[in-house]
Design a protein around this motif. Structure first.
Motif, mmCIF file in Angstrom:
data_model
loop_
_atom_site.group_PDB
_atom_site.id
_atom_site.type_symbol
_atom_site.label_atom_id
_atom_site.label_comp_id
_atom_site.label_asym_id
_atom_site.label_seq_id
_atom_site.Cartn_x
_atom_site.Cartn_y
_atom_site.Cartn_z
ATOM 1 N N ASN A 309 -0.986 -13.262 3.905
ATOM 2 C CA ASN A 309 0.293 -12.577 4.064
ATOM 3 C C ASN A 309 0.828 -12.032 2.667
ATOM 4 O O ASN A 309 1.334 -11.082 2.415
ATOM 5 C CB ASN A 309 1.485 -13.789 4.701
ATOM 6 C CG ASN A 309 1.432 -13.693 6.007
ATOM 7 O OD1 ASN A 309 0.710 -12.699 6.655
ATOM 8 N ND2 ASN A 309 1.879 -14.914 6.781
ATOM 9 N N ARG A 310 0.456 -12.962 1.828
ATOM 10 C CA ARG A 310 0.890 -12.779 0.339
ATOM 11 C C ARG A 310 0.070 -11.520 -0.268
ATOM 12 O O ARG A 310 0.725 -10.661 -1.045
ATOM 13 C CB ARG A 310 0.678 -14.104 -0.706
ATOM 14 C CG ARG A 310 1.371 -15.291 -0.253
ATOM 15 C CD ARG A 310 0.817 -16.295 -1.002
ATOM 16 N NE ARG A 310 0.804 -16.295 -2.473
ATOM 17 C CZ ARG A 310 2.172 -16.745 -2.994
ATOM 18 N NH1 ARG A 310 3.060 -17.474 -2.292
ATOM 19 N NH2 ARG A 310 2.156 -16.805 -4.364
ATOM 20 N N ILE A 311 -1.284 -11.455 0.220
ATOM 21 C CA ILE A 311 -2.072 -10.173 -0.214
ATOM 22 C C ILE A 311 -1.442 -8.961 0.292
ATOM 23 O O ILE A 311 -1.350 -7.924 -0.185
ATOM 24 C CB ILE A 311 -3.467 -10.505 0.056
ATOM 25 C CG1 ILE A 311 -4.056 -11.699 -0.942
ATOM 26 C CG2 ILE A 311 -4.308 -8.991 -0.202
ATOM 27 C CD1 ILE A 311 -3.780 -11.588 -2.268
ATOM 28 N N ARG A 312 -1.186 -9.014 1.700
ATOM 29 C CA ARG A 312 -0.614 -7.740 2.242
ATOM 30 C C ARG A 312 0.655 -7.517 1.672
ATOM 31 O O ARG A 312 0.892 -6.184 1.565
ATOM 32 C CB ARG A 312 -0.420 -8.239 3.803
ATOM 33 C CG ARG A 312 -0.053 -7.047 4.632
ATOM 34 C CD ARG A 312 0.066 -7.327 6.146
ATOM 35 N NE ARG A 312 0.850 -8.781 6.369
ATOM 36 C CZ ARG A 312 0.930 -9.326 7.412
ATOM 37 N NH1 ARG A 312 0.298 -8.668 8.631
ATOM 38 N NH2 ARG A 312 1.360 -10.503 7.676
ATOM 39 N N HIS A 313 1.484 -8.408 1.316
ATOM 40 C CA HIS A 313 2.837 -8.111 0.922
ATOM 41 C C HIS A 313 2.624 -7.531 -0.588
ATOM 42 O O HIS A 313 3.542 -6.336 -1.013
ATOM 43 C CB HIS A 313 3.754 -9.351 0.580
ATOM 44 C CG HIS A 313 4.821 -9.140 -0.070
ATOM 45 N ND1 HIS A 313 6.235 -8.761 0.572
ATOM 46 C CD2 HIS A 313 5.174 -9.456 -1.434
ATOM 47 C CE1 HIS A 313 7.156 -8.574 -0.343
ATOM 48 N NE2 HIS A 313 6.658 -9.261 -1.254
ATOM 49 N N GLU A 314 1.895 -8.000 -1.432
ATOM 50 C CA GLU A 314 1.554 -7.360 -2.751
ATOM 51 C C GLU A 314 0.779 -6.253 -2.954
ATOM 52 O O GLU A 314 1.222 -5.322 -3.756
ATOM 53 C CB GLU A 314 0.773 -8.640 -3.642
ATOM 54 C CG GLU A 314 1.588 -9.812 -3.784
ATOM 55 C CD GLU A 314 0.860 -10.744 -4.634
ATOM 56 O OE1 GLU A 314 -0.086 -10.443 -5.204
ATOM 57 O OE2 GLU A 314 1.051 -12.099 -4.373
ATOM 58 N N CYS A 315 -0.228 -6.005 -1.890
ATOM 59 C CA CYS A 315 -1.226 -4.952 -2.236
ATOM 60 C C CYS A 315 -0.959 -3.704 -1.659
ATOM 61 O O CYS A 315 -1.386 -2.614 -1.524
ATOM 62 C CB CYS A 315 -2.722 -5.354 -2.108
ATOM 63 S SG CYS A 315 -2.942 -6.729 -3.208
ATOM 64 N N ALA A 321 0.267 3.971 -2.318
ATOM 65 C CA ALA A 321 0.359 4.885 -3.687
ATOM 66 C C ALA A 321 -0.693 5.657 -3.684
ATOM 67 O O ALA A 321 -0.538 6.539 -4.308
ATOM 68 C CB ALA A 321 0.467 3.930 -5.036
ATOM 69 N N LYS A 322 -2.008 5.176 -3.337
ATOM 70 C CA LYS A 322 -3.190 6.180 -3.393
ATOM 71 C C LYS A 322 -3.586 6.753 -2.236
ATOM 72 O O LYS A 322 -4.667 7.364 -1.917
ATOM 73 C CB LYS A 322 -4.328 5.055 -3.928
ATOM 74 C CG LYS A 322 -4.467 4.598 -5.439
ATOM 75 C CD LYS A 322 -5.810 4.089 -5.619
ATOM 76 C CE LYS A 322 -6.918 4.988 -5.482
ATOM 77 N NZ LYS A 322 -8.152 4.672 -6.028
ATOM 78 N N THR A 357 -11.840 3.014 -4.183
ATOM 79 C CA THR A 357 -11.627 3.716 -2.964
ATOM 80 C C THR A 357 -10.486 5.009 -3.086
ATOM 81 O O THR A 357 -9.399 4.679 -3.490
ATOM 82 C CB THR A 357 -11.174 2.742 -1.631
ATOM 83 O OG1 THR A 357 -12.220 1.821 -1.852
ATOM 84 C CG2 THR A 357 -11.237 3.603 -0.537
ATOM 85 N N ALA A 358 -11.331 6.166 -2.746
ATOM 86 C CA ALA A 358 -10.406 7.454 -2.949
ATOM 87 C C ALA A 358 -9.724 7.940 -1.901
ATOM 88 O O ALA A 358 -8.557 8.399 -1.887
ATOM 89 C CB ALA A 358 -11.435 8.543 -3.394
ATOM 90 N N SER A 359 -9.968 7.482 -0.673
ATOM 91 C CA SER A 359 -9.737 7.902 0.654
ATOM 92 C C SER A 359 -10.253 6.865 1.497
ATOM 93 O O SER A 359 -11.081 6.525 1.760
ATOM 94 C CB SER A 359 -10.026 9.271 0.972
ATOM 95 O OG SER A 359 -11.412 9.750 1.231
ATOM 96 N N GLY A 360 -9.295 6.666 2.752
ATOM 97 C CA GLY A 360 -9.628 5.766 3.838
ATOM 98 C C GLY A 360 -8.755 4.690 3.917
ATOM 99 O O GLY A 360 -7.665 4.711 3.707
#
Length: 616
Positions: A309-315, A321-322, A357-360
């Motif tokens: 949950n923390r990783i999902r919230h932060e990242c 943004a990319k 990772t540029a796309s996907g």
């Protein structure tokens, strides 16, 4: 052979001499028997004795005796007057007959001795032995000369070969050989083989010695370079952290002001830039802590979903943004490990995937594995990693060359993941193909008891009231003093600033009351340090004043020294919310937030050096 023939010859001569002496004795007795019988018949004792004397004076007869029945009529012994003991080798007798041979009138007994013959034979044997020894000596000398010439020729050749081979460089082992044509192998060939084996073994040993010396020199050079790297990083990190720390505090003060919209947008961009700088400093500090051996796992049972949950919230925002999609698959499993280290591992892996990772999309999920384990994996559709780079990417400061990506970073993220996984005994695995994306996974042990209840997290809303609190700040950097005072005064604190211990004591003497807390930089001027400053001030005013240390030093040695002080330690650069939480914990311990599950937006990043320092 010659000696044996000579010995047989001597033995034959001895037997011949003894037989000849015996025959001569019998002849003499037979020749004189009639005379002795006549003298006995005539009872002429004088003539009888003279005859016996004449018989016993030569040859092997040493005693002659005339018996008339059992009575000795006359006797003569050659040894009576010499005093020598008689040695009878042979005794025999003949009958004495009357002149007309009609009857026996007596007997003649003869005693023979071969002593004189033996003496002669002994002299002859000695002569023969001397002769044979002379022959043997001459023959041995001839044989010695021949064998010496044969052996010396080959030994000289062997010595020349060895001397020639010894002039070669160290580590080479030429083969030594004897140049002998049409000869069977003998002991010299065996000796040459043994010498060749010894030389080969010695050459191998010398080569190993040279290689070990080179390796030792290379290892020493690498250690010197590593120490130089550590010193450079520590010095550079310290000098960079000071202004960045002041910048964070100034920005913390600035963002709490009522700024126009035109100023808020650039300020937000500046804050994002400082976050990237913070990540680099955090990585450098982690490396120093690993080098100091001060990071120790705090093992407990916890649900993996709290980390997810923390990783999902932060990242998620960073991925969006990319233009990437971050999917985190829910999982109800509990694992047994260090929650902060697991979260740090997963955050580094996800951030790494987003960076390359540029796309996907990026997928984070868990899968149960045999042996009561859980595999936590991160999949991405990024550029992938070539097979020849997959071992290298876990090294410190290594960044694969992807010029089209151009992402910032020091190349420490995966190195920290590798070291943390080893500390947790959690196997790390990588599967990747260039241009096809990557998969990183870490396997943890499942918890035995999943029914553990943890106390709920108390959210920290950042509204702690510092009104009326006096804080003493000691730092030798004027910009940091000014930035800290502005931020603390904005929070409602009364702030006393000083650049050293003596000036702090003088200022406190002018105050109406002692400070409620002290914030001290560890490295001060004139070889002073913050730990000594805290101890001296508390002793001077006989008071136990809560204090924390702030430092820009990240060398392993310094980290060990900081741990020994027993004081809370924060590492520069600090963001305003991190300093606020630390000051709250120092002034109001019961109001300190308890971090367990979700992460409030006002809490400090759990991967910062200050949170990771709780493991130190």
């Amino acid at each position: 052979m010659f000696s044996l023939v000579s010995a047989l010859t001597v033995l034959h001569e001895r037997n011949r001499m003894f037989n000849s002496a015996d025959m001569d004795a019998h002849k003499d007795v037979n020749d004189n028997a009639s005379v002795i019988a006549h003298d006995l018949w005539e009872f002429d004792n004088a003539a009888l004795k003279a005859s016996l004397k004449g018989l016993a004076l030569s040859g092997s007869i040493i005693r002659a005796e005339v018996f008339d029945g059992d009575k000795v009529v006359a006797t003569f012994s050659r040894l009576e007057n010499t005093g020598s003991a008689e040695q009878a080798d042979k005794i025999w007798a003949i009958d004495l007959m009357a002149p007309d041979d009609s009857k026996k009138i007596g007997s003649l007994r003869i005693t023979e001795s071969y002593a004189e013959l033996r003496a002669v034979m002994a002299n002859n044997v000695l002569a023969v032995i001397a002769s044979e020894l002379t022959k043997v000596g001459v023959l041995a000398a001839i044989l010695f000369i021949i064998v010496h010439q044969l052996l010396t020729r080959h030994l000289k050749s062997l010595a020349h070969e060895i001397e020639t081979a010894n002039t070669l460089e160290v580590g080479s082992a030429s083969t030594i050989s004897l140049h002998r044509n049409n000869r069977r192998r003998d002991e010299l060939d065996t000796l040459v083989d043994a010498i060749n084996r010894f030389r080969q073994e010695r050459a191998i040993a010398e080569q190993q010695t040279v290689l070990l010396a080179r390796l030792s020199a290379q290892k020493e050079a690498a250690e010197v370079a590593n120490r130089a790297k550590s010193r450079f990083l520590a010095a550079a990190s310290h000098d960079l952290r000071q202004p960045i720390h002041a910048l964070h505090l100034f920005l913390g003060t600035l963002k709490n002001l009522d700024l126009p919209l035109q100023a808020q947008r650039p300020l937000a961009n500046v804050l994002r830039c400082t976050e990237s700088i913070d990540e680099m400093f955090v990585s450098l500090l982690d490396v120093a802590k690993f080098d100091a051996g001060l990071i120790e796992p705090q093992i407990s049972d916890f649900p993996i979903m709290t980390v997810l949950n923390r990783i999902r919230h932060e990242c998620t925002l960073e991925a969006n943004a990319k233009g990437l999609r971050l999917d985190v698959v829910p999982n109800s499993a509990w694992i047994r490990s260090d929650p902060l280290m697991v979260e740090r591992i997963l955050r580094n892996l996800v951030s790494n995937s987003i960076r390359y990772t540029a796309s996907g999309k990026i997928l984070v999920g868990c899968r149960r594995r045999p042996g009561n384990t859980l595999e936590l994996a991160v999949y991405d559709t990024g550029i992938g990693i070539a097979s020849d780079q997959q071992e290298k990417i876990f090294g410190e400061f290594y960044k694969a060359g992807f010029p089209d990506i151009g992402q910032p970073g020091l190349g420490l993220g995966l190195s920290i993941v590798d070291q943390l996984s080893k500390l947790l005994s959690a196997p790390l695995k990588l599967s990747s193909s260039e241009g096809m994306g990557s998969m990183f996974s870490v396997t943890f042990n499942l918890a035995q008891n999943t029914g553990i209840e943890h106390p709920p997290a108390r959210p920290f809303n950042g509204n702690t009231n510092f009104d009326g609190c006096t804080v003493l700040v000691i730092d030798d950097d004027a910009a940091i003093l000014e930035a800290t005072r502005g931020l603390l005064e904005q929070w409602g604190c009364h702030v006393i600033i000083a650049e050293g211990i003596n000036s702090a004591i003088k200022l406190l003497m002018q105050e109406a009351q002692l400070p409620n807390a002290m914030i001290c930089d560890y490295r001060l001027r004139s070889k002073e340090n913050g730990a000594n400053a805290v101890a001296i001030i508390c002793e001077e005013f006989n008071a136990d004043i809560p204090a924390m240390l702030i430092t820009a030093d990240t060398s392993p040695t310094r980290i060990v020294q900081l741990k020994a002080t027993g004081l809370p330690v924060l590492h520069k650069p600090l963001r305003d919310n991190e300093l606020k939480i630390a000051l709250t914990q120092l002034l109001f311990p019961s109001a300190t937030p308890h971090f367990t599950g979700s992460k409030d937006s006002n809490l400090p990043d759990q991967t910062t050096d200050n949170v990771l320092l709780t493991h130190v």
